[in-house]
Each structure stands twice: as structure tokens, then as C-alpha cells.
Design a protein around this motif. Structure first.
Motif, PDB file in Angstrom:
ATOM      1  N   TRP A  81      -0.508  -1.329  -2.079  1.00 61.16           N
ATOM      2  CA  TRP A  81       0.888  -1.654  -1.775  1.00 61.16           C
ATOM      3  C   TRP A  81       1.523  -2.425  -2.931  1.00 61.16           C
TER       4      TRP A  81
ATOM      5  N   VAL B 256      -4.934  -7.411  17.415  1.00 57.76           N
ATOM      6  CA  VAL B 256      -3.580  -7.954  17.443  1.00 57.76           C
ATOM      7  C   VAL B 256      -3.504  -9.162  18.383  1.00 57.76           C
TER       8      VAL B 256
ATOM      9  N   SER C 203      -8.486  -6.636  -0.369  1.00 57.20           N
ATOM     10  CA  SER C 203      -8.063  -5.482   0.427  1.00 57.20           C
ATOM     11  C   SER C 203      -7.534  -4.365  -0.469  1.00 57.20           C
TER      12      SER C 203
ATOM     13  N   GLY D 207      -6.003  -1.780   0.499  1.00 55.91           N
ATOM     14  CA  GLY D 207      -4.684  -1.436   1.009  1.00 55.91           C
ATOM     15  C   GLY D 207      -3.597  -2.352   0.467  1.00 55.91           C
ATOM     16  N   GLN D 208      -3.893  -3.655   0.444  1.00 61.49           N
ATOM     17  CA  GLN D 208      -2.924  -4.602  -0.127  1.00 61.49           C
ATOM     18  C   GLN D 208      -2.715  -4.342  -1.610  1.00 61.49           C
TER      19      GLN D 208
ATOM     20  N   GLU E 145      -1.614   0.045  17.177  1.00 57.52           N
ATOM     21  CA  GLU E 145      -1.890   1.401  16.701  1.00 57.52           C
ATOM     22  C   GLU E 145      -2.667   1.367  15.384  1.00 57.52           C
ATOM     23  N   LEU E 146      -2.402   0.342  14.573  1.00 54.61           N
ATOM     24  CA  LEU E 146      -3.021   0.257  13.254  1.00 54.61           C
ATOM     25  C   LEU E 146      -4.408  -0.367  13.293  1.00 54.61           C
ATOM     26  N   ILE E 147      -4.574  -1.469  14.042  1.00 58.80           N
ATOM     27  CA  ILE E 147      -5.832  -2.214  13.981  1.00 58.80           C
ATOM     28  C   ILE E 147      -6.479  -2.436  15.345  1.00 58.80           C
TER      29      ILE E 147
ATOM     30  N   ASN F 265       6.114  -6.707  16.673  1.00 61.96           N
ATOM     31  CA  ASN F 265       5.470  -5.466  16.230  1.00 61.96           C
ATOM     32  C   ASN F 265       4.100  -5.271  16.880  1.00 61.96           C
TER      33      ASN F 265
ATOM     34  N   ARG G  64       3.011  -1.480  17.405  1.00 60.15           N
ATOM     35  CA  ARG G  64       2.671  -0.828  16.144  1.00 60.15           C
ATOM     36  C   ARG G  64       1.386  -1.410  15.567  1.00 60.15           C
ATOM     37  N   GLY G  65       1.226  -2.717  15.678  1.00 61.24           N
ATOM     38  CA  GLY G  65       0.004  -3.352  15.186  1.00 61.24           C
ATOM     39  C   GLY G  65      -1.228  -2.837  15.900  1.00 61.24           C
TER      40      GLY G  65
END
Length: 221
Positions: free
Chosen positions: A8, A192, A2, A4-5, A185-187, A179, A182-183
Motif C-alpha cells: 500500500w 474485529v 506487513s 500488505g502495508q 469480511e477481511l479478517i 467498518n 467490512r472488517g
């Protein structure tokens, strides 16, 4: 795998830590490693094949790669989720009391309708997890790992830690539920929901002894 990972992790600026986003099969170290730590990697090496011989061959590829990257006497630490010693099919279909090796009294009892329906539900949930959350993933058994590593490594230490698995998945599930918005919204909401459903199943499977956390330390020979 990933980006993204990886981004981070790089942002943490851990001293002496190099972060790479690459397929580990393509990895080529500059020099032999003293040790390799592989946490929940090998489950993703065998794809979704149900045939034991094919799985062991793929797991052996994992051990062969690690063997080639280590110096002589180097160590490989593996943490893996592994099916009950009865194998993947029995781990899904049998009631918990028949999976416990220390309780032989009910081992010969015939399965009732409730047990059969429970087994069907377990297979359905397992298929959902493999298709929606962990594609190309299949848990090994303890014996399959031993067979796959034979001739490449000696086993220095091996143990199971089911309580650690329960505590970890319970924590993940609590955070996922807390969450949820929020999850989504992201994926996305469906992703989720799939993750939460899988984690509820995994937590139950761990508590029922269908699979467990296995930790093994190998030494290159």
C-alpha cells in the motif's frame, strides 16, 4: 513487517521514500542516518516479560541499534505508549485517583471492594489485549526508557501528550465500529471484536491516566 502495508505504501509513490518489509533488527543502512523516527516501536521490543531488568535490557538493544545507525550528533525521535510512573502493576490495579501524582489526599486510602474488582478487570483486559491484539508487546515506563538509553544518548526533549492519545484511539475506535462488517469480511468477526474491545479498554486506560503517550527526542553521544 506487513507485506500488505508495504505494498500500500509503495502504491502511494511518495517522492524520496523507500519502503521495506523487514525485521528492523536486521536492517543495515548504506550510510549513517541524520535522524530516526520510531513511532510506537519500542513497546514491541521487550516481549511479554514482567521482569524490569529484562525489559530494560531489551529496550537498550533498541537504543544500541539506533545508536549504531546514526551519525554522531544525530537525533532519535521516539513516540511510545508508556505506563503511569507508578509502574505497570500499579497502573492496572490502582483506582485513577491514586495514580494522579497531583492528588496526594487519597494516596493512603485503603482499596475498597469496587477498587479491587476494577483492578482485576483491568488485568483481565490487559491480558486479552496482549494475547489477542498485541502479542509480544509490553509498555515501558518513562524511567525504563531513560535507563535504557543512558550512555548512548542525551535527552533533548521529553513530554507527555495524553490528550493526543485519547483523540487518536477514539478516532480508531469510531472507524473500527463504523467498518465492523467490512472488517469482519477481511479478517474475521472474532478478530474485529477483539480489536474493538482492546480499543475501548485503551481509551479508558488513557482517560484514567493508566498509560499515556510519551514523546522523547534523543541525541547520539
Amino acid at each position: 513487517m506487513s507485506p500488505g502495508q508495504a505494498a500500500w505504501a509503495r502504491d502511494q509513490h511518495w517522492p524520496g521514500c523507500e519502503v521495506r518489509a523487514e525485521n528492523w533488527f536486521d536492517h543495515e543502512p548504506d550510510r549513517p542516518y541524520d535522524a530516526i523516527i520510531a513511532i510506537e516501536v519500542i513497546e514491541h521490543c521487550a516481549g511479554t516479560t514482567m521482569w524490569r531488568a529484562k525489559r530494560v535490557a531489551r529496550y537498550r538493544e533498541f537504543f544500541q541499534h539506533c545508536h549504531s545507525w546514526l551519525r554522531l550528533g544525530g537525533h532519535l525521535s521516539v513516540q511510545v505508549n508508556a505506563w503511569n510512573e507508578r509502574g505497570w502493576l500499579a497502573s492496572l490495579l490502582l483506582p485513577p485517583q491514586q495514580l494522579d501524582p497531583h492528588r496526594s489526599g487519597r494516596a493512603r486510602e485503603r482499596l475498597g471492594l469496587k477498587d479491587i474488582l476494577g483492578g482485576i478487570k483491568n488485568v483481565r483486559e490487559g491480558l486479552h489485549a496482549s494475547r489477542k491484539v498485541y502479542p509480544e508487546c509490553f509498555l515501558p515506563t518513562w524511567d525504563e526508557l531513560i535507563e535504557a538509553s543512558r550512555g548512548l544518548f542525551n535527552i533533548v526533549e521529553a513530554r507527555t501528550d495524553p490528550d493526543d492519545g485519547v483523540a487518536t484511539v477514539r478516532s480508531w475506535l469510531e472507524k473500527a465500529e463504523a467498518n465492523h462488517v467490512r472488517g469482519a469480511e477481511l479478517i474475521g468477526e472474532s478478530a474485529v471484536s477483539d480489536i474493538i474491545r482492546e480499543q475501548k479498554t485503551a481509551l479508558r486506560f488513557l482517560r484514567e491516566g493508566r498509560f499515556t503517550v510519551v514523546r522523547m527526542v534523543f541525541e547520539k553521544v
